[in-house]
Design a protein around this motif. Sequence first.
Motif, PDB file in Angstrom:
ATOM      1  N   LYS A 197      39.225   6.835 -44.326  1.00  0.00           N
ATOM      2  CA  LYS A 197      39.763   8.185 -44.148  1.00  0.00           C
ATOM      3  C   LYS A 197      39.355   8.777 -42.808  1.00  0.00           C
ATOM      4  CE  LYS A 197      40.195  12.713 -46.334  1.00  0.00           C
ATOM      5  NZ  LYS A 197      40.079  13.417 -45.016  1.00  0.00           N
ATOM      6  N   VAL A 198      38.146   8.476 -42.357  1.00  0.00           N
ATOM      7  CA  VAL A 198      37.698   8.997 -41.065  1.00  0.00           C
ATOM      8  C   VAL A 198      38.605   8.489 -39.948  1.00  0.00           C
ATOM      9  CG1 VAL A 198      35.801   8.990 -39.399  1.00  0.00           C
ATOM     10  CG2 VAL A 198      35.327   9.261 -41.836  1.00  0.00           C
ATOM     11  N   LEU A 199      38.944   7.206 -39.987  1.00  0.00           N
ATOM     12  CA  LEU A 199      39.830   6.654 -38.970  1.00  0.00           C
ATOM     13  C   LEU A 199      41.264   7.140 -39.155  1.00  0.00           C
ATOM     14  CD1 LEU A 199      38.478   3.012 -38.630  1.00  0.00           C
ATOM     15  CD2 LEU A 199      38.051   4.976 -37.161  1.00  0.00           C
ATOM     16  N   ALA A 200      41.703   7.293 -40.398  1.00  0.00           N
ATOM     17  CA  ALA A 200      43.052   7.814 -40.639  1.00  0.00           C
ATOM     18  C   ALA A 200      43.210   9.204 -40.038  1.00  0.00           C
ATOM     19  CB  ALA A 200      43.341   7.845 -42.138  1.00  0.00           C
ATOM     20  N   ASP A 201      42.162  10.012 -40.117  1.00  0.00           N
ATOM     21  CA  ASP A 201      42.213  11.382 -39.598  1.00  0.00           C
ATOM     22  C   ASP A 201      42.036  11.451 -38.088  1.00  0.00           C
ATOM     23  OD1 ASP A 201      42.539  12.369 -42.144  1.00  0.00           O
ATOM     24  OD2 ASP A 201      40.432  12.916 -42.424  1.00  0.00           O
ATOM     25  N   ASN A 202      41.370  10.462 -37.501  1.00  0.00           N
ATOM     26  CA  ASN A 202      40.923  10.636 -36.117  1.00  0.00           C
ATOM     27  C   ASN A 202      41.322   9.541 -35.139  1.00  0.00           C
ATOM     28  OD1 ASN A 202      38.994  13.100 -36.363  1.00  0.00           O
ATOM     29  ND2 ASN A 202      38.347  11.755 -38.038  1.00  0.00           N
ATOM     30  N   ALA A 203      41.759   8.379 -35.600  1.00  0.00           N
ATOM     31  CA  ALA A 203      41.990   7.264 -34.676  1.00  0.00           C
ATOM     32  C   ALA A 203      43.038   7.578 -33.624  1.00  0.00           C
ATOM     33  CB  ALA A 203      42.388   6.011 -35.455  1.00  0.00           C
ATOM     34  N   ALA A 204      44.033   8.382 -33.980  1.00  0.00           N
ATOM     35  CA  ALA A 204      45.118   8.673 -33.037  1.00  0.00           C
ATOM     36  C   ALA A 204      44.866   9.920 -32.207  1.00  0.00           C
ATOM     37  CB  ALA A 204      46.435   8.816 -33.800  1.00  0.00           C
ATOM     38  N   VAL A 205      43.726  10.567 -32.407  1.00  0.00           N
ATOM     39  CA  VAL A 205      43.445  11.842 -31.739  1.00  0.00           C
ATOM     40  C   VAL A 205      43.047  11.637 -30.284  1.00  0.00           C
ATOM     41  CG1 VAL A 205      41.828  13.779 -31.681  1.00  0.00           C
ATOM     42  CG2 VAL A 205      42.817  13.040 -33.857  1.00  0.00           C
TER      43      VAL A 205
END
Length: 368
Positions: A197-205
Amino acid sequence: MRATAPQPELAAALKGVARQIPAKPLQPALLGVRLEATDGQIRVSAWDGATAAHAHVDADVDEPGVIIAPGQMLADVIGSLAKADVALEAREELHVHTDRAEFFLPTSSAHDYPTLPALPDTQGTVDGAEFGAAYKRIKAAISRDAQGPTVGMRGVRIVVDDGEMQLAATDRYRIAIAYLPWQGDTISPAMGVVPGKVLADNAAVFTGKLRVGLPANGSGVAALIGDRQFVSTTLMDWGTFPPALDSVIPNGDAITGTLIVAAEDLKAAVESATAVGVPRHIFLTITGDRIAVRGEGEGRSRLQVDASYDGDLDSIELRVNPLYLLDAINQFTGPIHFELTTPTRPFLLHQPDDTTYRHVVMPLQPLS
């Protein structure tokens, strides 16, 4: 604390970190956001007890200080204001005002807010866009329901060593691994299982250079640090991610044959085969110059795809989950190489001229 910042930048920062505010926190203080005004900037932070989100905003700081303000309320207030400079003044309350509006919000002591986790020692940089693209390629393989001793499959295993970062995900039925260049401060390997979930929320930021922090032993905290925002999170237990992952990938003498097929052709055939009712499985019968794709759902289908096969066996038949196979094929364009073993053992999809991605699929057991 007394500082002034532009409304658009402050609103974006608060909106970005507010998603980290827990709905039902174990500590009431976690409903707040931490505002720290220092020389030339305001740092905004929110933490749910496991993952912290931070953002920096350029500001005119007249009086440095730290306060805790109600997070979602402050984000809503700043977001509702017109584009203008916003002044924040903290005394008994937080006074938020522009030349046309003012609000008074309750505050709490910074001493009531838990100490945010320290960053790991090992750090290096990757390209932010490449990191986001690598995560996008592997995310389908992240388990949605792993529990107990394998709960780590809900995360992504990240390992950095010798100039390379590796991101790996698995749900037992497939393995997806992406690679990208890494410039590290040290030559020592570092690793961790980051919650999905951390990467889902932030990987594209993140864009531009992304600084990544990882511990050496897979235990502790990981951090993704951009120019204006960064995220730190408690890692999942390293031992709950399958330790034998790499040994499952076909290589060397285990490979009994190689199939070469155009990704677009095979994708079209598999999609057509599933038009008979999205069967739970399809059959791939592989011979020297073609693949027969058969689907059996409410109806039956059979399609032929041109291919090149060279193997120890004259032919090989695989029974596979069509959705898993499509997830794999969708990560490629042009010719794909299938490295085959046996009808019941994993097979590897890759492109020899692209060393940035590999995908392994586990066939279903033959019908009895």
